[in-house]
Scaffold this motif. Structure first.
Motif, mmCIF file in Angstrom:
data_model
loop_
_atom_site.group_PDB
_atom_site.id
_atom_site.type_symbol
_atom_site.label_atom_id
_atom_site.label_comp_id
_atom_site.label_asym_id
_atom_site.label_seq_id
_atom_site.Cartn_x
_atom_site.Cartn_y
_atom_site.Cartn_z
ATOM 1 N N PHE A 148 0.958 -1.136 -0.099
ATOM 2 C CA PHE A 148 0.028 0.130 0.079
ATOM 3 C C PHE A 148 1.070 1.242 -0.041
ATOM 4 N N PRO A 149 0.540 2.201 -0.833
ATOM 5 C CA PRO A 149 1.511 3.428 -1.218
ATOM 6 C C PRO A 149 1.614 4.393 -0.294
ATOM 7 N N VAL A 150 2.153 4.033 1.080
ATOM 8 C CA VAL A 150 2.316 4.953 2.183
ATOM 9 C C VAL A 150 3.613 5.847 2.143
ATOM 10 N N ILE A 151 3.491 7.058 2.596
ATOM 11 C CA ILE A 151 4.638 7.998 2.780
ATOM 12 C C ILE A 151 4.388 8.591 4.037
ATOM 13 N N LYS A 152 5.536 8.640 5.028
ATOM 14 C CA LYS A 152 5.367 9.231 6.490
ATOM 15 C C LYS A 152 6.230 10.470 6.527
ATOM 16 N N THR A 153 5.658 11.199 7.470
ATOM 17 C CA THR A 153 6.591 12.287 7.840
ATOM 18 C C THR A 153 6.390 12.355 9.325
ATOM 19 N N ASN A 154 7.541 12.740 9.666
ATOM 20 C CA ASN A 154 7.813 13.128 11.321
ATOM 21 C C ASN A 154 8.220 14.490 11.682
ATOM 22 N N CYS A 155 7.356 15.406 12.087
ATOM 23 C CA CYS A 155 7.444 17.054 12.156
ATOM 24 C C CYS A 155 7.696 17.237 13.515
ATOM 25 N N ALA B 85 5.773 21.134 3.110
ATOM 26 C CA ALA B 85 6.530 19.901 3.187
ATOM 27 C C ALA B 85 5.638 18.517 2.990
ATOM 28 N N LEU B 86 4.363 18.702 3.537
ATOM 29 C CA LEU B 86 3.492 17.820 3.425
ATOM 30 C C LEU B 86 2.980 17.749 2.052
ATOM 31 N N ILE B 87 2.697 18.777 0.984
ATOM 32 C CA ILE B 87 2.298 18.626 -0.224
ATOM 33 C C ILE B 87 3.520 17.921 -1.077
ATOM 34 N N LEU B 88 4.816 18.700 -0.666
ATOM 35 C CA LEU B 88 6.001 17.970 -1.200
ATOM 36 C C LEU B 88 6.008 16.179 -1.177
ATOM 37 N N ALA B 89 5.856 15.845 0.083
ATOM 38 C CA ALA B 89 6.179 14.466 0.558
ATOM 39 C C ALA B 89 5.274 13.677 -0.304
ATOM 40 N N GLY B 90 4.037 14.225 -0.103
ATOM 41 C CA GLY B 90 2.849 13.446 -0.540
ATOM 42 C C GLY B 90 2.626 13.408 -2.223
ATOM 43 N N THR B 91 3.213 14.446 -2.776
ATOM 44 C CA THR B 91 3.202 14.469 -4.259
ATOM 45 C C THR B 91 4.298 13.946 -4.907
ATOM 46 N N GLN B 92 5.303 14.319 -4.291
ATOM 47 C CA GLN B 92 6.690 13.798 -4.959
ATOM 48 C C GLN B 92 7.665 13.025 -4.058
#
Ligand code: NAD
Length: 358
Positions: A187-194, A242-249
């Motif tokens: 499942f195509p998950v990307i995670k961020t920790n801020c 950063a979220l938009i970048l990480a989510g889209t790229q």
């Protein structure tokens, strides 16, 4: 595969879009794109839609009142949204409340994330190519899952998990669920920790708005323990970029750490806000005289700091806002929007009292 929020006419599901960071994300997406936004939120004490209601392209905003803790509500929200991308921000988010009562944190942050992952996976499995190939699930998490630092070092994507509060433990569990859904189901998950965010529309139980509102009302400004606990502060709009970048790229399966490189003690934050008020709204004595040290938070993490090199190197993200300017802008926003503060305090029943001592 890269998603283009400007040109791809995306359907975007944001969870927690009536909250502080989710609201900023929704406003940014409405302003910067033609995406159709589905905002799934249970509308809790921390929710507020007034910022979104003032935004351009409001006709592209669709509120779905649903509780992630309820699987059926979650599944029908996902079916209705039929998203190309999900930004998952909905969570119970205040450490002190998790000390007072951990149950809503387990329900929203762990069960809620599980219900969303399962609903989203079902949606994704039924999608047709090429939509299926470009679908993304961005899970938004916190640096608090890594525990507490001593004076040296920074958290990075390699840091081991060591959560110490019911809040951070519940967020850590949700991060692990996301990793499991990626490794087990592809499942195509990307995670961020801020790191810690600040800015307009933040519910006034969090450190910066709480200090501002206490100062505006000439009330004692409570500082936990010796005030030397350190947080790495980031202006909310930089987090949203950063979220938009990480989510889209971002690369599927990867985690990106996001931080402001603005390490400040809680006392320094309080003093900086007082100095801004001393200049802009002078009273007889300095506002610093309002600062009062109070009993420490149980299990209070000493220091957080984030190394953001990966997201900078791979996706070109950098915080655009200088800390002092952003803090001053935030103080000005709360000063001009005291009516907003009074309304959200009245609606939520939270009046700035101390919570989470046991
Ligand atoms: P917030 O408390 O301001 O907003 C959270 C929103 O989620 C609220 O509108 C609430 O109603 C909604 N929500 C909670 N449980 C829900 C449920 N079961 N179903 C549907 N909606 C639900 O929080 P925030 O500060 O905007 O944080 C957003 C996310 O970012 C959280 O996941 C948090 O862990 C993460 N984060 C926050 C910070 C920070 O400094 N605030 C830093 C890093 C990461």
């Amino acid at each position: 595969m890269i998603l283009n929020i400007k040109t791809d006419n995306l359907r975007v599901l944001v969870t927690g879009g009536a909250g502080f960071i989710g609201g900023c994300l929704v406003r940014s997406l409405l302003t910067r794109s033609n995406a159709i936004i589905f905002n799934l939120d249970k509308l809790s004490y921390a929710s507020d839609l007034s910022g979104i209601e003032q935004t351009v392209n409001i006709s592209n905003h669709n509120l779905i009142k649903a509780d992630l803790n309820n699987y059926d509500e979650t599944l029908s929200a996902v079916i209705k949204a039929d998203p190309d991308i999900i930004f998952h921000l909905a969570a119970e988010s205040h450490v002190d409340r998790s000390i007072e009562n951990a149950k809503p944190f387990i329900e929203s942050n762990i069960i809620g994330t599980f219900n969303l992952l399962e609903s989203a996976r079902m949606h994704w499995e039924k999608m047709e190519l090429p939509r299926k190939e470009r679908f993304r699930f961005l899970h938004v998490s916190t640096d608090e899952v890594f525990g507490s630092l001593t004076e040296e070092g920074q958290f990075s994507e390699e840091s081991p998990y060591d959560p110490r509060s019911p809040y951070s433990a519940s967020k850590a569990a949700s991060d692990h669920l996301c990793n499991a859904w990626f490794h087990t189901f592809n499942f195509p998950v990307i995670k961020t920790n801020c790191s810690n965010n600040f800015g307009p529309f933040q519910f006034p139980e969090k450190l910066i708005p709480l200090i501002i509102i206490k100062a505006l009302n000439n009330l004692p400004i409570p500082i936990y323990g010796d005030g030397k606990n350190i947080r790495d502060w980031l202006f909310v709009e930089d987090h949203v970029d950063a979220l938009i970048l990480a989510g889209t790229q971002g690369e599927v399966g990867k985690t990106y750490c996001i931080g402001g490189s603005n390490e400040k003690t809680n006392l320094e934050i309080a003093e900086s806000i007082c100095e801004l008020f001393d200049i802009n709204l002078p009273r007889k004595q300095s506002y610093k005289n309002l600062i009062k040290f109070v009993k420490d938070r149980p299990g209070h993490d000493k220091r957080y700091a984030i190394n953001s090199e990966l997201i900078t190197r791979e996706l070109g993200w950098n915080a655009k806002h200088d800390f002092n300017t952003a803090l001053s802008k935030t103080v000005e926003w709360y000063t001009k929007n005291q009516e907003w503060c009074r309304n959200i305090q009245k609606k939520s029943g939270y009046r700035g009292q101390r919570i989470g001592l046991s």
